[in-house]
Design an enzyme around this catalytic site. Structure first.
Site, PDB file in Angstrom:
ATOM      1  N   GLY A 152       0.783  -1.065  -0.066  1.00 25.66           N
ATOM      2  CA  GLY A 152      -0.147  -0.048  -0.095  1.00 25.66           C
ATOM      3  C   GLY A 152       0.890   1.286  -0.065  1.00 25.66           C
ATOM      4  N   THR A 153       1.877   1.378   0.702  1.00 32.86           N
ATOM      5  CA  THR A 153       2.680   2.534   1.021  1.00 32.86           C
ATOM      6  C   THR A 153       3.343   2.686  -0.563  1.00 32.86           C
ATOM      7  OG1 THR A 153       3.180   2.043   3.065  1.00 32.86           O
ATOM      8  CG2 THR A 153       4.791   3.432   1.937  1.00 32.86           C
ATOM      9  N   GLN A 168      -7.824  -0.187   3.115  1.00 29.46           N
ATOM     10  CA  GLN A 168      -8.649  -1.064   4.149  1.00 29.46           C
ATOM     11  C   GLN A 168     -10.088  -1.504   3.532  1.00 29.46           C
ATOM     12  OE1 GLN A 168      -7.974  -1.673   7.433  1.00 29.46           O
ATOM     13  NE2 GLN A 168      -5.762  -0.910   7.363  1.00 29.46           N
ATOM     14  N   ALA A 177      -2.044  -6.589  -0.277  1.00 30.98           N
ATOM     15  CA  ALA A 177      -2.453  -7.875   0.056  1.00 30.98           C
ATOM     16  C   ALA A 177      -2.596  -8.433   1.580  1.00 30.98           C
ATOM     17  CB  ALA A 177      -1.394  -9.192  -0.773  1.00 30.98           C
ATOM     18  N   HIS A 178      -1.815  -7.691   2.289  1.00 31.55           N
ATOM     19  CA  HIS A 178      -1.871  -8.327   3.601  1.00 31.55           C
ATOM     20  C   HIS A 178      -2.974  -7.619   4.525  1.00 31.55           C
ATOM     21  CE1 HIS A 178       0.160  -4.836   6.237  1.00 31.55           C
ATOM     22  NE2 HIS A 178       0.408  -4.506   5.106  1.00 31.55           N
ATOM     23  N   THR A 202      12.378  -7.644 -10.957  1.00 32.10           N
ATOM     24  CA  THR A 202      12.033  -8.988 -11.367  1.00 32.10           C
ATOM     25  C   THR A 202      10.771  -9.292 -10.179  1.00 32.10           C
ATOM     26  OG1 THR A 202      14.089  -9.701 -11.495  1.00 32.10           O
ATOM     27  CG2 THR A 202      12.535 -11.580 -10.808  1.00 32.10           C
ATOM     28  N   CYS A 204       3.411   5.882  20.512  1.00 32.88           N
ATOM     29  CA  CYS A 204       4.293   6.051  21.752  1.00 32.88           C
ATOM     30  C   CYS A 204       5.805   6.675  20.942  1.00 32.88           C
ATOM     31  CB  CYS A 204       4.426   5.033  22.579  1.00 32.88           C
ATOM     32  SG  CYS A 204       5.227   5.534  24.082  1.00 32.88           S
TER      33      CYS A 204
END
Ligand code: PLP
Length: 386
Positions: free
Chosen positions: A71-72, A179, A200-201, A237, A325
């Site tokens: 996504g990034t 999302q 994908a994750h 690749t 944090c």
């Protein structure tokens, strides 16, 4: 102790069928898809099938899918690629104040390079007003980026209305749908988007692979230079097992999406109702209805989210908080602050995100465990009204 995982928005476990589909591409069919021999051709075929599957999940053509590392990268590629290819048209971008850091930081980088960025406000539910989008458009606006659903509070944005505005104005429209893809129906034509980021994750696929949907004809500069992979748009690749895994995850999501969304919505709503009955001063962050089926984000007054999170972790419950944090300071979430929460409310936020393996019994356990934790922390908190 059985661990209860309620952090599916951060990442998901890989579906066993996805893992099974990926394995041959580490072993038997490990070839480089650019090679000529049979070992490579088998890998190449699998990439073609994976691209088709990802395209089908969002109503796109397979030629409009470019695989990325996640996504990034998809967000970076969309924003920087459109800016670079459309420098002659202008240098103004419109985004919302609640975008993921992958969009926010990319825009900050572009600002340093001479682009100007408008950060649209959101209402108390984290919703952007399409009228504000319209009003923000200038002669030199080249790109509008509004996330489909927010990763912290789950609010789903009115993309169809925004898409009508961008189309009318001839401005590129990108959405970060990391999302939503695989969780709620996503159709690039119904939404009216030109570019859409996926990962994908977040849908039981592997980490390190994602995709950018690029509408046919959109002007976008290549982001990674080198070999001619991905139609010359993203060199390197191919991550064949990753792409195959993404394809399988997309296929499973397409079969299960409707039923799963209904199941999670029911679990979500009954959890929120029960929690409000068991704990006083609980505030639901995000939109009450226009929200992701799997997202529960609450602020519990008088205590820090971090303290609740750590105590829940000791009891085997994995959740998340809006605060990060950093160097001993609890930074309140930019999303909650933009939605008008006080510092205290933002710091008392807790996010539970549900998924494929979440059962009613898991949420019941949280409902039993959380009230005594809150009671104990409130008794120690200097913020509690005594
Ligand atoms: N955009 C949104 C809305 C996200 O929630 C995330 C991940 O949390 C990303 C982008 C980044 O995706 P990735 O982890 O695949 O780089």
């Amino acid at each position: 102790m059985k661990r209860i995982y309620l952090d599916y928005a951060a990442t998901t476990p890989v579906h066993p069928d996805v893992l099974r589909a990926m394995l041959p591409y580490f072993t038997r069919a490990f070839g480089n898809p650019s090679s000529i021999h049979a070992c490579a051709q088998e890998a190449k075929k699998a990439v073609v099938a994976a691209r088709r599957s990802v395209a089908a999940l969002i109503g796109a053509d397979e030629a409009e899918i470019v695989f990325t590392s996640g996504g990034t990268e998809s967000d970076n590629y969309a924003l920087q690629g459109v800016c670079l290819a459309n420098e002659d048209k202008g240098n103004h971008i419109i985004i919302t104040a609640i975008e993921h850091h992958a969009v926010l930081e990319t825009c900050q980088h572009l600002e340093k390079r001479g682009y100007s960025v408008t950060y649209l406000p959101v209402d108390r539910y984290g919703m952007v007003d399409p009228d504000d989008v319209k009003k923000a458009i200038k002669k030199n606006t080249i790109l509008i980026s509004v996330m489909h659903a927010n990763n912290e509070i789950g609010t789903i944005q009115p993309l169809v209305a925004i898409g009508r505005i961008t189309r009318g104005a001839g401005i590129y429209f990108h959405t970060d749908a990391v999302q939503t893809v695989g969780h709620i129906p996503v159709d690039v034509n119904k939404l009216g988007v030109d570019l859409l980021s996926m990962s994908a994750h977040k849908l039981c696929g592997p980490k390190g692979v994602g995709a950018l949907y690029i509408r046919k004809g959109a002007r976008i500069a290549p982001f990674v230079h080198g070999g001619g992979q991905e139609g010359g748009r993203r060199a390197g690749t191919e991550n064949v097992p990753g792409m195959v895994g993404f394809g399988k995850a997309a296929e499973i999501a397409r079969w299960e999406l409707k039923e799963e969304a209904g199941r999670l919505t029911a679990l979500r709503d009954s959890f929120i109702k029960e929690l409000r009955e068991r704990i006083d001063d609980v505030h639901l962050n995000g939109h009450p209805v226009q929200r992701l089926p799997n997202n529960i984000n609450i602020s519990i007054s008088f205590i820090e989210g971090e303290a609740m999170l750590l105590t829940l972790d000791l009891k085997g419950i994995c959740a998340s908080t809006g605060s990060a944090c950093t160097s001993g300071n609890l930074e309140p979430s930019h999303v909650l602050m933009a939605a008008g929460c006080s510092h205290e409310q933002a710091r008392g936020s807790l996010r539970f995100t549900l998924g494929k393996w979440t059962e009613e019994a898991d949420l019941k356990k949280v409902l039993d465990v959380l009230p005594p934790i809150v009671k104990k922390l409130r008794a120690m908190s200097p913020l509690t009204k005594k």
